[in-house]
Design an enzyme around this catalytic site. Structure first.
Site, PDB file in Angstrom:
ATOM      1  N   TYR A 164       0.850  -1.013   0.048  1.00 28.76           N
ATOM      2  CA  TYR A 164       0.086   0.076  -0.013  1.00 28.76           C
ATOM      3  C   TYR A 164       0.785   1.243   0.055  1.00 28.76           C
ATOM      4  CZ  TYR A 164      -3.098   3.560   1.860  1.00 28.76           C
ATOM      5  OH  TYR A 164      -3.831   4.997   1.925  1.00 28.76           O
ATOM      6  N   LYS A 171       1.266   4.381  -3.027  1.00 29.00           N
ATOM      7  CA  LYS A 171       0.866   5.787  -2.617  1.00 29.00           C
ATOM      8  C   LYS A 171       2.250   6.572  -3.356  1.00 29.00           C
ATOM      9  CE  LYS A 171      -3.339   5.167  -1.697  1.00 29.00           C
ATOM     10  NZ  LYS A 171      -4.406   5.810  -2.421  1.00 29.00           N
TER      11      LYS A 171
END
Length: 307
Positions: free
Chosen positions: A205, A209
């Site tokens: 994750y 980003k």
């Protein structure tokens, strides 16, 4: 490696594309005019009346709050999400939209379905003969030690968090070029794209980003200049929130006891953010108020990354 790549390009008979030179293609005409009497209309730079926007991940949570920000200033907003129907909060937001002069619409559309995504965005643009901006907020998270991730896990997360953003932006840009709309895009990244999250193991994750932040810089370079034919003039920026009380984060608290207290103590304000605290930033980035801002990452984290 470079020479091999060059040879391959030549063998296919193609010339490698290069981004437009900004000094030869300046983005002029999008700043508020001095002739416009701003004082006669309160917050005129933020007025989105008549403009059309798409928000992915807009069924609930942060995406829905950001969509409301655009609706409340007159925008026509289409929320895209993979859910069959939006959250109950969405219905209330749609009712409030009518009182604000804007409109809120829902389309079931998974960003992983790139062909369907392209058709949905094209249909919206064709209906209004314009598309003025996008907020790419769809994203997923998975708590998992790095050594236990499978190839399928990584592919799924990156497919939504990174490729989904890229495909959303590309599909929207095609329509904005088609109708020569000089607009703005906002990608929802995260402070996790710059720091590791204390107490939470989510390497994929966080990496996704970081990739989104870099993607925004590159698309800003490519799309911000206005070409001779009038296309371009699309600003691309990111918002990097700190920890927010979203359904995804509340699930994290169930999975990791004590995580909420750890995160609350990790920033300078001693609390977590509400989704509504990012509405102003989204409105700023999608409106004329940020007409000279592109390729930037707006960090809103309660001071988490400042100490």
């Amino acid at each position: 490696m470079a020479s091999k790549q060059s040879a391959n390009t030549e063998s296919r008979g193609h010339t490698a594309p290069v981004p437009p030179e900004p000094h030869e293609n300046p983005t002029v005409g999008i700043a508020p005019s001095r002739e416009e009497n701003i004082g006669q209309k309160r917050l005129a730079d933020f007025d989105l009346e008549g403009r059309v926007f798409i928000v992915t991940g807009g069924a609930r949570g942060l995406g829905l709050s950001l969509a409301e920000a655009l609706v409340e200033t007159g925008g026509k907003v289409y929320c895209l999400d993979r859910e069959e129907r939006p959250d109950e909060d969405w219905n209330e937001a749609a009712r409030r939209a009518e009182r604000c002069g804007g409109s809120l619409h829902y389309c079931q559309q998974d960003v992983q379905d790139t062909e369907g995504l392209d058709k949905t965005i094209e249909a919206i643009a064709d209906k209004h003969q314009q598309l003025d901006g996008v907020i790419a907020a769809a994203g997923v998270q998975q708590i998992c030690p790095a050594m236990k991730y499978t190839h399928e896990d990584i592919t799924r997360i990156m497919d939504i968090n990174y490729t989904g953003v890229m495909m959303t932006a590309s599909a929207a840009a095609r329509q904005m070029f088609k109708y020569k709309c000089h607009g703005s895009m906002c990608f929802i990244a995260s402070m996790s794209g710059q720091v590791a999250n204390k107490g939470l193991i989510s390497p994929v994750y966080n990496s996704s980003k970081a990739a989104v932040i870099q993607l925004a810089r590159n698309l800003a370079m490519e799309w911000s200049p206005i070409r001779k034919d009038g296309t371009g003039g699309i600003r691309v920026n990111c918002i990097s929130p700190g920890h927010i009380l979203t359904p995804m984060v509340l699930k994290n608290f169930e999975e990791v006891p004590g995580l909420r207290e750890k995160w609350e103590a990790a920033n300078m304000m001693g609390r977590l953010a509400e989704t509504t605290e990012f509405k102003g930033a989204a409105l700023f980035l999608l409106s004329n108020a940020s007409s000279f801002m592109t390729g930037s990452n707006l960090i809103i984290d309660g001071g988490h990354t400042s100490w």
